[in-house]
Write a protein that holds these residues in place. Structure first.
Motif, PDB file in Angstrom:
ATOM      1  N   PHE A  58       0.963  -1.063   0.000  1.00 37.60           N
ATOM      2  CA  PHE A  58      -0.109   0.116  -0.112  1.00 37.60           C
ATOM      3  C   PHE A  58       0.998   1.258   0.001  1.00 37.60           C
ATOM      4  O   PHE A  58       1.821   1.461   0.697  1.00 37.60           O
ATOM      5  N   GLN A  59       0.402   2.152  -0.844  1.00 36.64           N
ATOM      6  CA  GLN A  59       1.193   3.129  -0.954  1.00 36.64           C
ATOM      7  C   GLN A  59       0.479   4.573  -0.725  1.00 36.64           C
ATOM      8  O   GLN A  59      -0.652   4.857  -0.236  1.00 36.64           O
ATOM      9  N   ASP A  60       1.166   5.784  -0.977  1.00 36.10           N
ATOM     10  CA  ASP A  60       0.723   7.044  -0.726  1.00 36.10           C
ATOM     11  C   ASP A  60      -0.986   7.260  -0.961  1.00 36.10           C
ATOM     12  O   ASP A  60      -1.326   7.068  -2.177  1.00 36.10           O
ATOM     13  N   GLY A  61      -1.604   7.714  -0.008  1.00 37.33           N
ATOM     14  CA  GLY A  61      -3.117   7.864  -0.403  1.00 37.33           C
ATOM     15  C   GLY A  61      -3.766   6.677  -0.100  1.00 37.33           C
ATOM     16  O   GLY A  61      -5.412   6.842  -0.090  1.00 37.33           O
ATOM     17  N   GLN A  62      -3.313   5.566   0.050  1.00 41.92           N
ATOM     18  CA  GLN A  62      -4.227   4.522   0.089  1.00 41.92           C
ATOM     19  C   GLN A  62      -4.119   4.208   1.758  1.00 41.92           C
ATOM     20  O   GLN A  62      -3.392   4.504   2.326  1.00 41.92           O
ATOM     21  N   SER A  63      -5.410   3.358   1.909  1.00 40.11           N
ATOM     22  CA  SER A  63      -5.473   2.615   3.283  1.00 40.11           C
ATOM     23  C   SER A  63      -5.554   1.275   3.471  1.00 40.11           C
ATOM     24  O   SER A  63      -5.163   0.712   2.395  1.00 40.11           O
ATOM     25  N   PHE A  64      -5.432   0.901   4.443  1.00 45.09           N
ATOM     26  CA  PHE A  64      -5.024  -0.502   4.673  1.00 45.09           C
ATOM     27  C   PHE A  64      -5.642  -1.170   6.275  1.00 45.09           C
ATOM     28  O   PHE A  64      -5.850  -0.175   7.152  1.00 45.09           O
ATOM     29  N   GLY A  65      -6.022  -2.320   6.206  1.00 44.21           N
ATOM     30  CA  GLY A  65      -6.632  -2.812   7.512  1.00 44.21           C
ATOM     31  C   GLY A  65      -7.833  -2.711   7.761  1.00 44.21           C
ATOM     32  O   GLY A  65      -8.289  -2.645   8.992  1.00 44.21           O
ATOM     33  N   GLU A  66      -8.861  -2.233   6.861  1.00 44.41           N
ATOM     34  CA  GLU A  66     -10.053  -1.697   7.249  1.00 44.41           C
ATOM     35  C   GLU A  66     -11.189  -3.012   7.437  1.00 44.41           C
ATOM     36  O   GLU A  66     -11.813  -2.954   8.152  1.00 44.41           O
ATOM     37  N   PRO A  67     -10.983  -4.268   6.416  1.00 44.41           N
ATOM     38  CA  PRO A  67     -11.836  -5.173   6.768  1.00 44.41           C
ATOM     39  C   PRO A  67     -12.183  -5.523   8.279  1.00 44.41           C
ATOM     40  O   PRO A  67     -13.343  -5.725   8.586  1.00 44.41           O
ATOM     41  N   PRO A  68     -10.998  -5.753   9.069  1.00 47.65           N
ATOM     42  CA  PRO A  68     -11.015  -6.201  10.488  1.00 47.65           C
ATOM     43  C   PRO A  68     -11.919  -5.299  11.294  1.00 47.65           C
ATOM     44  O   PRO A  68     -12.572  -5.527  12.174  1.00 47.65           O
ATOM     45  N   LEU A  69     -11.648  -3.964  10.988  1.00 46.53           N
ATOM     46  CA  LEU A  69     -12.210  -2.808  11.485  1.00 46.53           C
ATOM     47  C   LEU A  69     -13.742  -2.809  11.216  1.00 46.53           C
ATOM     48  O   LEU A  69     -14.480  -2.714  12.332  1.00 46.53           O
ATOM     49  N   PHE A  70     -14.189  -3.002  10.137  1.00 47.99           N
ATOM     50  CA  PHE A  70     -15.859  -3.282   9.812  1.00 47.99           C
ATOM     51  C   PHE A  70     -16.417  -4.342  10.617  1.00 47.99           C
ATOM     52  O   PHE A  70     -17.439  -4.636  11.128  1.00 47.99           O
ATOM     53  N   LEU A  71     -15.631  -5.556  10.356  1.00 43.47           N
ATOM     54  CA  LEU A  71     -16.041  -6.766  11.023  1.00 43.47           C
ATOM     55  C   LEU A  71     -16.020  -6.957  12.364  1.00 43.47           C
ATOM     56  O   LEU A  71     -16.496  -7.967  12.996  1.00 43.47           O
ATOM     57  N   ASN A  72     -15.177  -6.190  13.094  1.00 39.36           N
ATOM     58  CA  ASN A  72     -14.708  -6.285  14.429  1.00 39.36           C
ATOM     59  C   ASN A  72     -14.027  -7.580  14.803  1.00 39.36           C
ATOM     60  O   ASN A  72     -14.350  -8.330  15.958  1.00 39.36           O
TER      61      ASN A  72
END
Length: 198
Positions: A58-72
């Protein structure tokens, strides 16, 4: 992806990570949304004998690690700084509030996650059945599209190292080097000052 100014309205903090530093570990509970300002991050796992498996870069401007955040749910992989990085970090509840209040941002996140899911599906099929040259071209073409790489005078610059290409395609570095040389002879790729162009 999401404007830094908007993230700051929801209590985002800027944090610097040094090359090789762990951002979060496999098994940790997710408490934050992460978006890269500058630098590069990889998601990876290690097997019982310490061999690394790369999930993605993942590079400038991109996000990462969201699926676990939404799924808790706990993170299924580690996030590590590939280079020195500066990252926006937003507390989970604030991030969810941001999405509720900004429909267009929610749609952007959905599209981004769908692109990543599509990429994983495509690459899983390629890795299981295709020859090295085909795998590499698929990875390169998808990277150009997904990262919205701008075409220059020499073609599309590929910002992946030989090692990263190997990690993402399940090939050995030596195989990647041979395949790139073969693809250059077939005029599918150009190599200029050791940099690969499509």
């Amino acid at each position: 992806m999401i404007a830094n100014e908007l993230l700051e309205l929801y209590d985002a903090k800027r944090k610097k990570f040094q090359k090789g530093e762990l951002i979060f570990a496999e098994g940790n509970e997710p408490h934050y949304y992460f978006q890269i300002i500058t630098g590069e991050v990889k998601m990876c796992n290690f097997n019982d004998v310490g061999r690394e498996f790369i999930q993605g870069f993942f590079q400038d401007g991109q996000s990462f690690g969201e699926p676990p955040l939404f799924l808790n749910r706990a993170y299924p992989a580690n996030a590590m700084a590939v280079t020195d990085c500066e990252i926006m970090i937003v507390p989970k509840n604030n991030f969810l509030e941001l999405l509720k209040n900004n429909n267009q941002v929610s749609l952007t996140i959905i599209e981004y996650l769908a692109q990543r899911l599509h990429y994983k599906s495509v690459m899983a099929a390629e890795i299981s059945s295709q020859e090295p040259e085909h795998r590499l071209l698929k990875l390169i073409d998808y990277s150009i599209k997904f990262l919205k790489v701008q075409k220059g005078n020499d073609g599309f610059p590929i910002d992946l190292t030989r090692q990263q290409m190997a990690d993402l395609t399940g090939l050995r570095v030596e195989t990647v080097i041979r395949a790139i040389k073969s693809l250059e002879k077939k005029k599918e790729l150009k190599i200029i000052k050791r940099k690969v162009f499509r």
